[in-house]
Motif scaffolding. Structure first.
Motif, PDB file in Angstrom:
ATOM      1  N   TRP A  97      21.089  24.848  -5.408  1.00  0.00           N
ATOM      2  CA  TRP A  97      20.213  24.449  -5.633  1.00  0.00           C
ATOM      3  C   TRP A  97      19.201  23.222  -5.266  1.00  0.00           C
ATOM      4  O   TRP A  97      20.060  22.179  -5.086  1.00  0.00           O
ATOM      5  N   CYS A  98      17.792  23.542  -5.687  1.00  0.00           N
ATOM      6  CA  CYS A  98      16.820  22.637  -5.094  1.00  0.00           C
ATOM      7  C   CYS A  98      15.621  22.557  -6.305  1.00  0.00           C
ATOM      8  O   CYS A  98      15.113  23.920  -6.298  1.00  0.00           O
ATOM      9  N   LEU A  99      15.910  21.638  -6.906  1.00  0.00           N
ATOM     10  CA  LEU A  99      14.938  21.903  -8.119  1.00  0.00           C
ATOM     11  C   LEU A  99      13.640  20.989  -7.545  1.00  0.00           C
ATOM     12  O   LEU A  99      13.736  19.347  -7.777  1.00  0.00           O
ATOM     13  N   GLY A 100      12.400  21.248  -7.240  1.00  0.00           N
ATOM     14  CA  GLY A 100      11.114  20.228  -7.429  1.00  0.00           C
ATOM     15  C   GLY A 100      10.457  20.100  -8.479  1.00  0.00           C
ATOM     16  O   GLY A 100       9.813  21.363  -8.683  1.00  0.00           O
ATOM     17  N   ALA A 101      10.394  19.164  -9.299  1.00  0.00           N
ATOM     18  CA  ALA A 101       9.346  18.944  -9.956  1.00  0.00           C
ATOM     19  C   ALA A 101       8.986  17.723 -10.534  1.00  0.00           C
ATOM     20  O   ALA A 101       9.601  16.596  -9.773  1.00  0.00           O
ATOM     21  N   ALA A 102       8.530  17.179 -11.357  1.00  0.00           N
ATOM     22  CA  ALA A 102       8.246  15.793 -11.882  1.00  0.00           C
ATOM     23  C   ALA A 102       8.851  15.011 -12.416  1.00  0.00           C
ATOM     24  O   ALA A 102      10.426  16.687 -13.085  1.00  0.00           O
ATOM     25  N   ARG A 103       8.853  13.808 -12.604  1.00  0.00           N
ATOM     26  CA  ARG A 103      10.743  13.420 -12.915  1.00  0.00           C
ATOM     27  C   ARG A 103      10.841  13.754 -14.446  1.00  0.00           C
ATOM     28  O   ARG A 103      12.066  13.720 -14.759  1.00  0.00           O
ATOM     29  N   SER A 104       9.758  13.450 -15.164  1.00  0.00           N
ATOM     30  CA  SER A 104      10.156  14.178 -16.398  1.00  0.00           C
ATOM     31  C   SER A 104      10.393  15.725 -16.891  1.00  0.00           C
ATOM     32  O   SER A 104      11.719  15.715 -17.869  1.00  0.00           O
ATOM     33  N   ILE A 114      13.799  26.210  -6.444  1.00  0.00           N
ATOM     34  CA  ILE A 114      12.714  25.808  -8.020  1.00  0.00           C
ATOM     35  C   ILE A 114      11.111  24.635  -7.177  1.00  0.00           C
ATOM     36  O   ILE A 114      11.853  23.677  -7.557  1.00  0.00           O
ATOM     37  N   LEU A 115      10.233  25.068  -6.839  1.00  0.00           N
ATOM     38  CA  LEU A 115       9.077  24.004  -7.173  1.00  0.00           C
ATOM     39  C   LEU A 115       8.269  24.952  -7.186  1.00  0.00           C
ATOM     40  O   LEU A 115       7.106  25.290  -6.816  1.00  0.00           O
ATOM     41  N   LEU A 116       8.139  23.841  -8.715  1.00  0.00           N
ATOM     42  CA  LEU A 116       6.709  23.830  -9.195  1.00  0.00           C
ATOM     43  C   LEU A 116       5.872  22.748 -10.054  1.00  0.00           C
ATOM     44  O   LEU A 116       6.833  21.563  -9.648  1.00  0.00           O
ATOM     45  N   SER A 117       4.914  22.715 -10.934  1.00  0.00           N
ATOM     46  CA  SER A 117       4.224  21.787 -11.404  1.00  0.00           C
ATOM     47  C   SER A 117       4.778  21.413 -12.829  1.00  0.00           C
ATOM     48  O   SER A 117       5.763  22.956 -13.137  1.00  0.00           O
ATOM     49  N   SER A 118       4.851  20.462 -13.091  1.00  0.00           N
ATOM     50  CA  SER A 118       5.023  20.044 -14.565  1.00  0.00           C
ATOM     51  C   SER A 118       5.426  20.915 -15.876  1.00  0.00           C
ATOM     52  O   SER A 118       5.886  21.271 -16.171  1.00  0.00           O
ATOM     53  N   SER A 119       3.754  21.226 -15.250  1.00  0.00           N
ATOM     54  CA  SER A 119       3.493  22.641 -16.609  1.00  0.00           C
ATOM     55  C   SER A 119       4.597  24.281 -16.280  1.00  0.00           C
ATOM     56  O   SER A 119       4.849  24.225 -16.963  1.00  0.00           O
ATOM     57  N   ARG A 120       4.217  24.110 -15.009  1.00  0.00           N
ATOM     58  CA  ARG A 120       4.876  25.576 -15.156  1.00  0.00           C
ATOM     59  C   ARG A 120       6.420  25.747 -14.902  1.00  0.00           C
ATOM     60  O   ARG A 120       7.001  26.787 -15.612  1.00  0.00           O
ATOM     61  N   PHE A 121       6.756  24.202 -14.380  1.00  0.00           N
ATOM     62  CA  PHE A 121       8.355  23.637 -14.689  1.00  0.00           C
ATOM     63  C   PHE A 121       9.552  24.229 -15.716  1.00  0.00           C
ATOM     64  O   PHE A 121      10.030  24.728 -16.668  1.00  0.00           O
ATOM     65  N   ASP A 122       8.210  23.009 -16.775  1.00  0.00           N
ATOM     66  CA  ASP A 122       8.748  23.932 -18.328  1.00  0.00           C
ATOM     67  C   ASP A 122       8.475  24.434 -18.953  1.00  0.00           C
ATOM     68  O   ASP A 122       9.238  24.848 -20.041  1.00  0.00           O
ATOM     69  N   SER A 123       7.279  24.813 -18.751  1.00  0.00           N
ATOM     70  CA  SER A 123       7.821  26.720 -19.665  1.00  0.00           C
ATOM     71  C   SER A 123       8.287  27.875 -18.648  1.00  0.00           C
ATOM     72  O   SER A 123       8.883  28.516 -19.737  1.00  0.00           O
ATOM     73  N   LEU A 124       8.550  27.319 -17.811  1.00  0.00           N
ATOM     74  CA  LEU A 124       9.998  28.565 -17.013  1.00  0.00           C
ATOM     75  C   LEU A 124      10.729  27.792 -17.190  1.00  0.00           C
ATOM     76  O   LEU A 124      11.772  28.990 -17.559  1.00  0.00           O
ATOM     77  N   GLU A 135      11.738  14.712  -7.110  1.00  0.00           N
ATOM     78  CA  GLU A 135      10.964  14.764  -8.345  1.00  0.00           C
ATOM     79  C   GLU A 135       9.360  14.555  -7.240  1.00  0.00           C
ATOM     80  O   GLU A 135       9.054  13.235  -6.459  1.00  0.00           O
ATOM     81  N   ARG A 136       9.197  15.287  -7.871  1.00  0.00           N
ATOM     82  CA  ARG A 136       7.723  15.396  -7.286  1.00  0.00           C
ATOM     83  C   ARG A 136       6.513  14.276  -7.876  1.00  0.00           C
ATOM     84  O   ARG A 136       6.320  14.491  -8.859  1.00  0.00           O
ATOM     85  N   VAL A 137       6.135  13.991  -6.325  1.00  0.00           N
ATOM     86  CA  VAL A 137       4.591  12.571  -6.407  1.00  0.00           C
ATOM     87  C   VAL A 137       3.132  13.394  -5.896  1.00  0.00           C
ATOM     88  O   VAL A 137       3.198  13.939  -4.877  1.00  0.00           O
ATOM     89  N   GLY A 138       2.396  13.790  -6.659  1.00  0.00           N
ATOM     90  CA  GLY A 138       0.961  14.370  -5.692  1.00  0.00           C
ATOM     91  C   GLY A 138       1.263  15.896  -5.692  1.00  0.00           C
ATOM     92  O   GLY A 138       2.248  16.303  -5.842  1.00  0.00           O
ATOM     93  N   VAL A 139       0.822  16.258  -4.654  1.00  0.00           N
ATOM     94  CA  VAL A 139       0.451  18.089  -3.821  1.00  0.00           C
ATOM     95  C   VAL A 139       1.610  18.001  -3.587  1.00  0.00           C
ATOM     96  O   VAL A 139       2.137  19.146  -2.930  1.00  0.00           O
ATOM     97  N   ALA A 140       3.144  16.914  -2.849  1.00  0.00           N
ATOM     98  CA  ALA A 140       4.252  17.221  -1.868  1.00  0.00           C
ATOM     99  C   ALA A 140       4.565  18.297  -2.442  1.00  0.00           C
ATOM    100  O   ALA A 140       5.782  17.905  -3.626  1.00  0.00           O
ATOM    101  N   ARG A 141       5.193  18.920  -2.746  1.00  0.00           N
ATOM    102  CA  ARG A 141       6.008  19.955  -2.576  1.00  0.00           C
ATOM    103  C   ARG A 141       7.676  19.855  -2.095  1.00  0.00           C
ATOM    104  O   ARG A 141       8.582  20.151  -3.216  1.00  0.00           O
ATOM    105  N   ILE A 142       7.999  20.110  -1.849  1.00  0.00           N
ATOM    106  CA  ILE A 142       9.377  18.679  -1.200  1.00  0.00           C
ATOM    107  C   ILE A 142       8.973  17.649  -0.348  1.00  0.00           C
ATOM    108  O   ILE A 142       8.175  17.987   1.015  1.00  0.00           O
ATOM    109  N   SER A 143      10.164  16.709  -0.356  1.00  0.00           N
ATOM    110  CA  SER A 143       9.899  15.525   0.675  1.00  0.00           C
ATOM    111  C   SER A 143      10.553  16.360   2.080  1.00  0.00           C
ATOM    112  O   SER A 143      11.297  17.324   1.601  1.00  0.00           O
ATOM    113  N   ASN A 144      10.366  15.435   3.085  1.00  0.00           N
ATOM    114  CA  ASN A 144      12.022  16.305   4.608  1.00  0.00           C
ATOM    115  C   ASN A 144      12.976  15.757   3.786  1.00  0.00           C
ATOM    116  O   ASN A 144      13.500  15.970   4.917  1.00  0.00           O
TER     117      ASN A 144
END
Length: 177
Positions: free
Chosen positions: A124-131, A96-106, A152-161
């Motif tokens: 499980w792999c979860l990618g979103a802002a630290r908060s 699950i790789l979502l922006s903060s607002s989508r991750f929080d609401s969903l 912990e998503r920073v900027g537009v990167a969906r997932i790091s290498n």
């Protein structure tokens, strides 16, 4: 092995529309698309894309076969949640790789329900802002003997290498067990 990926669309698209959504979105979405390709070596990948323009679509669906929704930006959260709950119940790998607002609401607001349905011994792999990640209690998922990789998503990167490699290692280990 059954693999489910949930990600958002990208603003950058190809002009061609007689192609699957997985190839239609460009820019930051390319990391999701290449991850889906890599995970495809381990099993059946179902890529679910939350699209501003089309609503919830599957990566394999052709763009020109889907009609834009009138209010896709405020897509039916119920349909998305229902799909998430259905997929986590029988997926060996959940990404699950979502922006903060989508991750929080969903995800955050439905976490208890999601964990209740989670397949034991899954990865499980979860990618979103630290908060957003900090708002989740991972203990119930770990009690189901699930492996968890977070980004912990920073900027537009969906997932790091680095996180991608960690996830692929977990999936490979899961497959060999």
């Amino acid at each position: 092995m059954t693999i489910s990926i949930f990600a958002e669309d990208a603003g950058t698209t190809r002009e061609e529309t007689d192609i699957p959504f997985k190839r239609f979105y460009q820019g930051g979405f390319l990391t999701v698309s290449s991850l889906a390709d890599q995970l495809g070596e381990y099993g059946d990948v179902q890529l679910h894309i939350l699209s501003e323009r089309f609503g919830l679509v599957r990566g394999g669906e052709n763009v020109n076969k889907c009609r834009p929704q009138d209010q896709a930006a405020s897509e039916d959260e119920g349909e998305v949640l229902s799909t998430v709950l259905e997929r986590v119940a029988d997926s060996d790998v959940v990404v699950i790789l979502l922006s903060s607002s989508r991750f929080d609401s969903l995800i955050v607001s439905n976490w208890e329900q999601i964990v209740d349905r989670a397949k034991p011994d899954s990865v499980w792999c979860l990618g979103a802002a630290r908060s957003s990640l900090d708002a989740i209690d991972f203990d119930p998922l770990q009690q189901k003997n699930c492996e968890i990789v977070t980004y912990e998503r920073v900027g537009v990167a969906r997932i790091s290498n680095e996180v991608r490699e960690k996830l692929l290692e977990q999936v490979e280990q899961q497959q060999s067990e």
